[in-house]
Design an enzyme around this catalytic site. Structure first.
Site, PDB file in Angstrom:
ATOM      1  N   CYS A 180     -16.110 -15.334  -1.159  1.00 27.56           N
ATOM      2  CA  CYS A 180     -14.789 -14.708  -0.937  1.00 27.56           C
ATOM      3  C   CYS A 180     -14.708 -14.298   0.528  1.00 27.56           C
ATOM      4  O   CYS A 180     -14.696 -13.110   0.860  1.00 27.56           O
ATOM      5  CB  CYS A 180     -14.602 -13.499  -1.837  1.00 27.56           C
ATOM      6  SG  CYS A 180     -14.741 -13.893  -3.574  1.00 27.56           S
ATOM      7  N   ALA A 181     -14.656 -15.271   1.379  1.00 32.40           N
ATOM      8  CA  ALA A 181     -14.806 -14.984   2.806  1.00 32.40           C
ATOM      9  C   ALA A 181     -13.515 -14.591   3.494  1.00 32.40           C
ATOM     10  O   ALA A 181     -13.539 -14.113   4.619  1.00 32.40           O
ATOM     11  CB  ALA A 181     -15.399 -16.200   3.505  1.00 32.40           C
ATOM     12  N   ALA A 182     -12.386 -14.787   2.820  1.00 35.47           N
ATOM     13  CA  ALA A 182     -11.126 -14.453   3.493  1.00 35.47           C
ATOM     14  C   ALA A 182     -11.118 -12.977   3.839  1.00 35.47           C
ATOM     15  O   ALA A 182     -11.725 -12.170   3.139  1.00 35.47           O
ATOM     16  CB  ALA A 182      -9.945 -14.788   2.590  1.00 35.47           C
ATOM     17  N   PRO A 183     -10.446 -12.623   4.919  1.00 38.68           N
ATOM     18  CA  PRO A 183     -10.457 -11.217   5.321  1.00 38.68           C
ATOM     19  C   PRO A 183      -9.961 -10.330   4.206  1.00 38.68           C
ATOM     20  O   PRO A 183      -9.038 -10.674   3.490  1.00 38.68           O
ATOM     21  CB  PRO A 183      -9.483 -11.172   6.501  1.00 38.68           C
ATOM     22  CG  PRO A 183      -9.401 -12.556   6.984  1.00 38.68           C
ATOM     23  CD  PRO A 183      -9.625 -13.435   5.799  1.00 38.68           C
ATOM     24  N   GLY A 184     -10.605  -9.178   4.100  1.00 36.33           N
ATOM     25  CA  GLY A 184     -10.291  -8.303   2.990  1.00 36.33           C
ATOM     26  C   GLY A 184      -9.594  -7.033   3.406  1.00 36.33           C
ATOM     27  O   GLY A 184      -8.798  -7.011   4.333  1.00 36.33           O
ATOM     28  N   GLY A 185      -9.946  -5.976   2.732  1.00 39.49           N
ATOM     29  CA  GLY A 185      -9.275  -4.705   2.941  1.00 39.49           C
ATOM     30  C   GLY A 185      -9.876  -3.929   4.086  1.00 39.49           C
ATOM     31  O   GLY A 185      -9.946  -4.401   5.218  1.00 39.49           O
ATOM     32  N   ASP A 260      -8.774 -26.881  -3.679  1.00 43.78           N
ATOM     33  CA  ASP A 260      -8.203 -25.642  -4.180  1.00 43.78           C
ATOM     34  C   ASP A 260      -7.669 -25.826  -5.588  1.00 43.78           C
ATOM     35  O   ASP A 260      -6.997 -26.793  -5.886  1.00 43.78           O
ATOM     36  CB  ASP A 260      -7.049 -25.244  -3.251  1.00 43.78           C
ATOM     37  CG  ASP A 260      -6.773 -23.771  -3.306  1.00 43.78           C
ATOM     38  OD1 ASP A 260      -7.244 -23.139  -4.267  1.00 43.78           O
ATOM     39  OD2 ASP A 260      -6.113 -23.286  -2.400  1.00 43.78           O
ATOM     40  N   ASP A 308     -18.088 -11.152  -2.520  1.00 49.89           N
ATOM     41  CA  ASP A 308     -17.434  -9.908  -2.093  1.00 49.89           C
ATOM     42  C   ASP A 308     -16.028  -9.973  -2.695  1.00 49.89           C
ATOM     43  O   ASP A 308     -15.066 -10.363  -2.041  1.00 49.89           O
ATOM     44  CB  ASP A 308     -17.414  -9.858  -0.559  1.00 49.89           C
ATOM     45  CG  ASP A 308     -16.954  -8.514  -0.024  1.00 49.89           C
ATOM     46  OD1 ASP A 308     -16.979  -7.544  -0.796  1.00 49.89           O
ATOM     47  OD2 ASP A 308     -16.586  -8.443   1.149  1.00 49.89           O
ATOM     48  N   CYS A 362     -15.187  -2.938  -3.623  1.00 49.85           N
ATOM     49  CA  CYS A 362     -15.012  -1.626  -2.986  1.00 49.85           C
ATOM     50  C   CYS A 362     -14.140  -0.730  -3.857  1.00 49.85           C
ATOM     51  O   CYS A 362     -13.306   0.015  -3.371  1.00 49.85           O
ATOM     52  CB  CYS A 362     -14.464  -1.763  -1.569  1.00 49.85           C
ATOM     53  SG  CYS A 362     -12.960  -2.717  -1.469  1.00 49.85           S
TER      54      CYS A 362
HETATM   55  C1  LIG Z   1     -12.984  -8.022  -0.571  1.00 55.65           C
HETATM   56  S1  LIG Z   1     -12.192  -9.317   0.195  1.00 55.65           S
HETATM   57  C2  LIG Z   1     -13.438 -10.157   1.081  1.00 55.65           C
HETATM   58  C3  LIG Z   1     -13.662  -9.595   2.403  1.00 55.65           C
HETATM   59  C4  LIG Z   1     -14.580 -10.391   3.275  1.00 55.65           C
HETATM   60  N1  LIG Z   1     -15.820 -10.697   2.580  1.00 55.65           N
HETATM   61  C5  LIG Z   1     -14.846  -9.584   4.511  1.00 55.65           C
HETATM   62  O1  LIG Z   1     -15.956  -9.072   4.669  1.00 55.65           O
HETATM   63  O2  LIG Z   1     -13.928  -9.457   5.305  1.00 55.65           O
HETATM   64  C6  LIG Z   1     -11.927 -10.452  -1.101  1.00 55.65           C
HETATM   65  C7  LIG Z   1     -11.248 -11.699  -0.634  1.00 55.65           C
HETATM   66  O3  LIG Z   1     -11.260 -12.636  -1.670  1.00 55.65           O
HETATM   67  C8  LIG Z   1     -10.141 -13.450  -1.499  1.00 55.65           C
HETATM   68  N2  LIG Z   1      -9.853 -14.132  -2.767  1.00 55.65           N
HETATM   69  C9  LIG Z   1      -8.929 -13.839  -3.704  1.00 55.65           C
HETATM   70  N3  LIG Z   1      -8.984 -14.725  -4.695  1.00 55.65           N
HETATM   71  C10 LIG Z   1      -9.967 -15.595  -4.378  1.00 55.65           C
HETATM   72  C11 LIG Z   1     -10.485 -16.759  -4.998  1.00 55.65           C
HETATM   73  N4  LIG Z   1     -10.010 -17.175  -6.161  1.00 55.65           N
HETATM   74  N5  LIG Z   1     -11.484 -17.419  -4.378  1.00 55.65           N
HETATM   75  C12 LIG Z   1     -11.996 -16.983  -3.202  1.00 55.65           C
HETATM   76  N6  LIG Z   1     -11.536 -15.901  -2.563  1.00 55.65           N
HETATM   77  C13 LIG Z   1     -10.528 -15.226  -3.156  1.00 55.65           C
HETATM   78  C14 LIG Z   1      -9.043 -12.511  -1.084  1.00 55.65           C
HETATM   79  O4  LIG Z   1      -8.116 -13.206  -0.309  1.00 55.65           O
HETATM   80  C15 LIG Z   1      -9.798 -11.481  -0.273  1.00 55.65           C
HETATM   81  O5  LIG Z   1      -9.593 -11.697   1.070  1.00 55.65           O
END
Ligand SMILES: C[S@@+](CC[C@H](N)C(=O)[O-])C[C@H]1O[C@@H](n2cnc3c(N)ncnc32)[C@H](O)[C@@H]1O
Length: 433
Positions: A180-185, A260, A308, A362
């Site tokens: 889940c590498a996309a930016p988070g909170g 995807d 994450d 979190c």
């Molecule tokens: C807690 S954040 C991760 C933060 C990131 N690890 C960081 O350190 O910045 C969780 C992320 O999961 C992504 N997400 C949501 N659904 C997902 C999916 N089905 N597969 C992968 N990532 C997903 C969200 O976009 C979100 O950015």
């Protein structure tokens, strides 16, 4: 199947100096003795507009967490409701010249959260472990702004967000899949922390966006940088990617979006998805990993996976701007455990036998933490629970407050007075076969 990217940057030579100079100026203007610094920074905090608590979310938390956390909820509640009490960790960027910065931080009263275990020298730069400085007071040094082609020297983050990365215990040269590498909170970038290891990070979404975002909840910066990557021009994003990849011997592998699996129906915690289309599209990849994780496993033999997970980020949800949105999020909250279980199962399918999966959130919500792990353990064959390493708990207990659960399938850091880090839940699983 994969596209491997190693970005290069031009004209970098003069930028770190300028960047360091500007940081030194900021920090040196504050370093007139610790008391003055503390006062100055506290005044800065106070001059910021107060966040508004969403009463709907607070009522929900009161009901749920007083039952789940018992007396520890009151302490956590007091912290969450008082942003002026929040502490901020300073995660150093190992690719910058940190000598002066560390000295400045020490003069400001910061200490290193993680004791140095390995010698530091120029020739051993690759072996410098994570360096996160914390302060006992709720002070906050200024966030560094972006400059095209330059790297930040530090990132402000909730120090508890280091726990998942530390629990991975990545060895030199090992691959890590960051599911889940996309930016988070608000908790900062796992990739940035992982990038301090000489390992290859494989991301299910755009790795580089997390590493250079300006501050949490600022999608316009991610968009700007992502657009830069798409256009292939000489942007900050490219520079960060280059440094992370070049200096840490990493190759960043982006799983193509054609894999995807479509809409998950969940909110991306990055906030406004419309303003950041590439991130929004790529954010849903992890769920569909199951379909090709076998190939991934064979090709890359991933020994460790970080999940994450998207979750109901307690700290930010409490400050949901309007009641209607708060109610919407609380409805979505009930859907999250399903997605989280799917992500955890995808991770277990992708990790090689004997490999470790770290699951983190979190939130303090039992449904998104223990219940997810317990459900996966009950349904997934050949998986065992691992303890979070005792030496980690011992070394962090002075700073973090861990929840007192009777039976636990993980560790939960709960914000408490003077130890405001968290919430952060971490659990470790091993795939046996
Ligand atoms: C807690 S954040 C991760 C933060 C990131 N690890 C960081 O350190 O910045 C969780 C992320 O999961 C992504 N997400 C949501 N659904 C997902 C999916 N089905 N597969 C992968 N990532 C997903 C969200 O976009 C979100 O950015």
């Amino acid at each position: 199947m994969f596209s491997t990217k190693l970005y290069c940057i031009k004209g970098f030579s003069s930028s770190p100096l300028l960047f360091l100079t500007s940081s030194k100026r900021v920090l040196s203007s504050l370093s007139h003795g610790q008391r003055t610094v503390t006062n100055t920074l506290a005044a800065q905090c106070k001059s910021k507009p107060q966040k508004q608590v969403c009463k709907t979310v607070l009522r929900h938390f009161d009901t749920q967490y007083s039952e789940e956390l018992g007396e520890q909820w009151q302490g956590a509640r007091d912290v969450l409701l008082n942003p002026l009490s929040w502490q901020y960790g300073v995660l150093l960027n190992r690719f910058s010249d940190l000598t002066n910065l560390k000295q400045c931080l020490t003069e400001l009263g910061y200490t290193n959260l993680l004791p140095q275990t390995q010698p530091e020298s120029q020739s051993q730069a690759a072996h410098i472990p994570l360096q996160c400085f914390i302060h006992r007071d709720p002070v906050r040094i200024p966030t560094q702004t972006h400059h095209p082609g330059w790297l930040k020297q530090y990132y402000l983050l909730n120090a508890a967000s280091l726990l998942p990365v530390l629990s991975l215990n990545v060895k030199e040269g090992e691959n890590v899949l960051d599911l889940c590498a996309a930016p988070g909170g608000e908790n900062g970038s796992a990739q940035t922390q992982l990038a301090t290891k000489d390992s290859r990070i494989i991301c299910s979404s755009n790795t580089t966006t997390s590493a250079f975002r300006d501050s949490p909840g600022r999608p316009e910066h991610w968009e700007r940088a992502t657009r830069g990557l798409r256009q292939g021009d000489e942007t900050l994003g490219r520079s960060v990617a280059a440094l992370q990849a070049k200096h840490a011997n990493q190759a960043m592998l982006k799983i193509p979006r054609t894999l995807d699996g479509g809409d998950t129906g969940t909110r991306s915690s990055s906030g406004d998805e419309n303003s950041c289309p590439e991130i929004a599209n790529e954010a849903h990849t992890g769920r569909s990993l199951l379909s090709f994780c076998f190939a991934l496993c064979v090709m890359l033999t991933v020994p460790q996976v970080l999940v994450d997970a998207p979750c109901s980020n307690d700290r930010s949800w409490l400050y949901t701007p309007d009641t209607h949105q708060g109610e919407m999020w609380l409805k979505e909250r009930t859907q999250l455990p399903l997605l989280q279980k799917e992500l955890l199962c995808s991770a277990l399918a992708a990790v090689r036998p004997g490999g470790v999966v770290v699951y983190s959130t979190c939130t303090m919500s039992r449904a998104e933490n223990q219940s997810v792990v317990e459900a996966v353990l009950a349904s997934y064959q050949g998986v065992e629970l691992l303890e979070v390493q005792q030496h980690l708990i011992d070394s962090l207990s002075d700073h973090f407050c861990f929840a007192h659960f009777h039976s636990s399938v993980g560790q939960l850091v709960i914000p408490q007075k003077g130890k405001t880090w968290g919430p952060m839940y971490v659990s470790r699983l091993r795939r046996i076969y």
